[in-house]
Design a protein around this motif. Structure first.
Motif, PDB file in Angstrom:
ATOM      1  N   TYR A 407       7.218  -8.141 -17.896  1.00  0.00           N
ATOM      2  CA  TYR A 407       6.809  -7.743 -16.554  1.00  0.00           C
ATOM      3  C   TYR A 407       7.574  -6.511 -16.095  1.00  0.00           C
ATOM      4  O   TYR A 407       7.040  -5.670 -15.351  1.00  0.00           O
ATOM      5  N   SER A 415       1.946  -9.907 -16.239  1.00  0.00           N
ATOM      6  CA  SER A 415       1.740 -10.996 -15.282  1.00  0.00           C
ATOM      7  C   SER A 415       0.604 -11.903 -15.728  1.00  0.00           C
ATOM      8  O   SER A 415      -0.252 -11.506 -16.527  1.00  0.00           O
ATOM      9  N   MET A 431       5.502 -14.059 -14.317  1.00  0.00           N
ATOM     10  CA  MET A 431       5.993 -12.744 -14.738  1.00  0.00           C
ATOM     11  C   MET A 431       6.738 -12.918 -16.048  1.00  0.00           C
ATOM     12  O   MET A 431       7.784 -13.576 -16.090  1.00  0.00           O
TER      13      MET A 431
END
Length: 457
Positions: A407, A415, A431
Motif C-alpha cells: 500500500y 488496497s 492495506m
C-alpha cells in the motif's frame, strides 16, 4: 475530462499541467464542533458553488432553528439526524469547481465511533484538512485523525486552526498549535503539512485573505487547494492495468480484434512495451492502445483504455497487466492492515471474499496478530477479533494467487476489501504490507486451511 495529449516521454508532467488535467479529492476531519461543516459550507458559498435553491433551503432551515444568519454547515449536514443533533454522522460528498481546478470533497464525522467513516472518506483523498479549535488546541481526536491520514498515506495534510476570531486572532496561539501538530504528524510520516489560521464562520482565510491576521503571509484554504500538486511523476510510478472487460467485436472490419479494457490504476503504458499478465505470468508486447475511439501511443492513470497485445494469450476479467520489468509479488498469503467497518466482528478462521481491483477470490482470515491503538500508535497483541472501527493487522490466505503491491507503493493496487460471502456486506478495508513502513513485509508460508465446504486452500 483528462487530456489525451501525449506527455513528453523524457519529462514528467509539471505541477501546472497536473493541476489542469486532474481533480483534487480531499477530506475534512476534526473533533465535534470544530467547524468542519461550516468550513465546507463557507468554501462552497464563497467560491460561488452553491445553487440558489440550495441556499434558499439553507436559509429556511436556519430560520426555523432561530438562527439570525444562514447556517452554512447545513450545506453538507444533509441527513435529518445530523441536522437535529448538529453533528456530522455520515460522509457527505460534494463536487465543486473553480476556474483553476475541480474538487470532490468528503466531510467526515468527528466522533470516535465513526472512525470507519473517516477511513472511507480519506481512502481516496489526495489531501486531508484536519480542523482544530483554536481554543482547545491539539486534542486526542486530532491525533487520531492525523494517524488515520498517515495510515492511509494521504500525501498532503492541511492543519486548519479554526475559530481564530474567538482567540482574538492571536499569532502565538496559532504558532503553538501548528508546532505541536506538525511535530506529531511528522513523527507519523505525513510527508507534507501546511498550517493555515482561519475563521470558517467569519470567512477569514477560507477563500479570501483575512485583514484580521496580517501577520500570516501564507495561502488561504482555497488557494492551497487550487495549487497543491495532486499527482506524482507519471513516468516513474508502478504501471498497473486491472482488466475489467475483454472486448471481441468480431466485425468484418476487425475480425481478429481482441482488446483488454480497464482503467489504468497507476503509471503509464506505451506501445511496444513488454508487459506481463498476472497471475498467469504470460508475457507479450503492447501492439496498440485505444482511448476514446482513437489509437494513441501512450496512456496514463486515470485514463480508461483498451490494450491490444501482440500475442494471443488467455486473459480474463480480474487479471492484472503490468510492465515485465516492474511486477508486484503474486502470492496466496497477504499480511495487511485493515479497518473493520462492519457491525459484526472479524475473527480468526472466518471465511471471506477478498476483492482486489477487478478480481474477487475466496479467502480465510488466518491470523489477527494485533490491534492498533490510534491514541499512541501502540499495538495490542492477539486481540482475537476486530470490531467496528478497529484497525488491526491480519494475515489472509486466498484460494488463488493475487498480485498485490504494498500500500505504501500504490494506494490503488495495494488496497482491497473483505466481503461477507453470505450477504455481500463489506467487512473491512485493507492495506497490504505495513502501513507505517515503506518496505513490503512478506509473511511466512502458511499451512493450507481446510474445511468441509470446499474452502480448502
Amino acid at each position: 475530462m483528462t487530456s489525451t495529449t501525449e506527455p513528453d516521454k523524457a519529462q514528467p508532467l509539471s505541477n501546472e499541467q497536473l493541476s489542469a488535467t486532474t481533480l483534487l479529492r480531499f477530506a475534512t476531519a476534526g473533533s465535534v464542533d470544530d467547524g468542519k461543516s461550516t468550513l465546507v459550507g463557507r468554501l462552497l458559498h464563497d467560491s460561488k458553488s452553491v445553487l440558489t435553491d440550495q441556499l434558499e433551503a439553507v436559509e429556511r432551515a436556519s430560520a426555523s432553528r432561530g438562527a439570525g444568519a444562514p447556517d452554512l454547515a447545513l450545506l453538507t449536514d444533509g441527513l435529518r439526524a445530523e441536522r437535529e443533533q448538529g453533528i456530522t454522522i455520515d460522509v457527505a460528498y460534494r463536487y465543486f469547481a473553480t476556474p483553476a481546478r475541480r474538487f470532490i470533497l468528503a466531510d467526515t464525522p468527528g466522533h470516535v465511533q465513526y472512525t470507519r467513516n473517516m477511513v472511507t472518506g480519506a481512502s481516496t483523498a489526495d489531501l486531508a484538512v484536519v480542523l482544530v479549535d483554536a481554543r482547545n488546541g491539539v486534542i486526542e481526536q486530532t491525533r487520531r485523525h492525523a494517524a488515520v491520514a498517515a495510515l492511509l498515506r494521504v500525501p498532503h495534510v492541511v492543519l486548519a486552526v479554526n475559530k481564530m476570531d474567538l482567540v482574538a486572532y492571536e499569532e502565538t496561539v496559532f504558532a503553538r498549535i501548528a508546532e505541536e501538530f506538525t511535530a506529531y504528524a511528522s513523527e507519523l510520516g505525513v510527508p507534507e503539512i501546511t498550517a493555515i489560521p482561519i475563521s470558517a464562520l467569519a470567512g477569514d482565510n477560507v477563500v479570501e485573505p483575512s485583514s484580521n491576521m496580517d501577520w500570516y503571509g501564507g495561502p488561504t484554504v482555497l488557494e492551497h487547494l487550487e495549487t497543491v500538486p495532486v499527482s506524482h511523476d507519471l513516468t516513474s510510478c508502478h504501471a498497473r492495468l486491472p482488466v475489467q472487460y475483454v472486448i471481441r467485436p468480431q466485425t468484418a472490419e476487425h475480425p481478429d480484434y481482441r482488446g483488454y479494457a480497464g482503467q489504468i490504476a497507476a503509471g503509464t503504458f506505451r506501445v511496444g512495451e513488454s508487459v506481463t499478465v498476472l497471475p498467469s505470468g504470460k508475457t507479450s508486447k503492447i501492439a496498440g492502445i485505444d482511448l476514446l475511439g482513437k489509437s494513441v501511443d501512450v496512456a496514463w492513470t486515470p485514463q480508461s483504455v483498451t490494450l491490444l497485445l501482440e500475442s494471443d494469450i488467455d486473459i480474463a476479467r480480474g487479471d492484472l497487466i503490468v510492465p515485465s520489468s516492474d511486477q508486484p509479488q503474486t502470492s496466496q498469503d497477504i499480511t495487511a492492515t485493515v479497518c473493520h467497518v462492519a457491525d459484526t466482528a472479524l475473527s480468526v478462521g472466518q471465511r471471506v471474499l477478498l476483492k482486489h481491483t477487478t478480481r474477487t477470490v475466496k479467502a480465510i482470515v488466518k491470523e489477527i496478530p494485533s490491534r492498533l491503538t490510534l491514541d499512541d500508535l501502540s499495538q495490542h497483541p492477539a486481540p482475537g477479533a476486530l470490531v467496528a472501527n478497529d484497525i488491526g493487522r491480519v494475515v489472509i490466505r486466498t484460494a488463488e494467487p493475487i498480485a498485490v503491491d504494498a500500500y505504501a507503493a500504490s494506494r490503488r493496487t495495494g488496497s482491497f476489501l473483505l466481503i461477507d460471502p453470505a450477504d455481500g456486506t463489506t467487512l473491512a478495508a485493507g492495506m497490504a504490507g505495513d502501513a507505517f513502513a515503506t518496505d513490503t513485509e512478506q509473511p511466512e508460508e502458511a499451512e493450507p486451511a481446510a474445511d468441509d465446504e470446499g474452502w480448502d486452500f
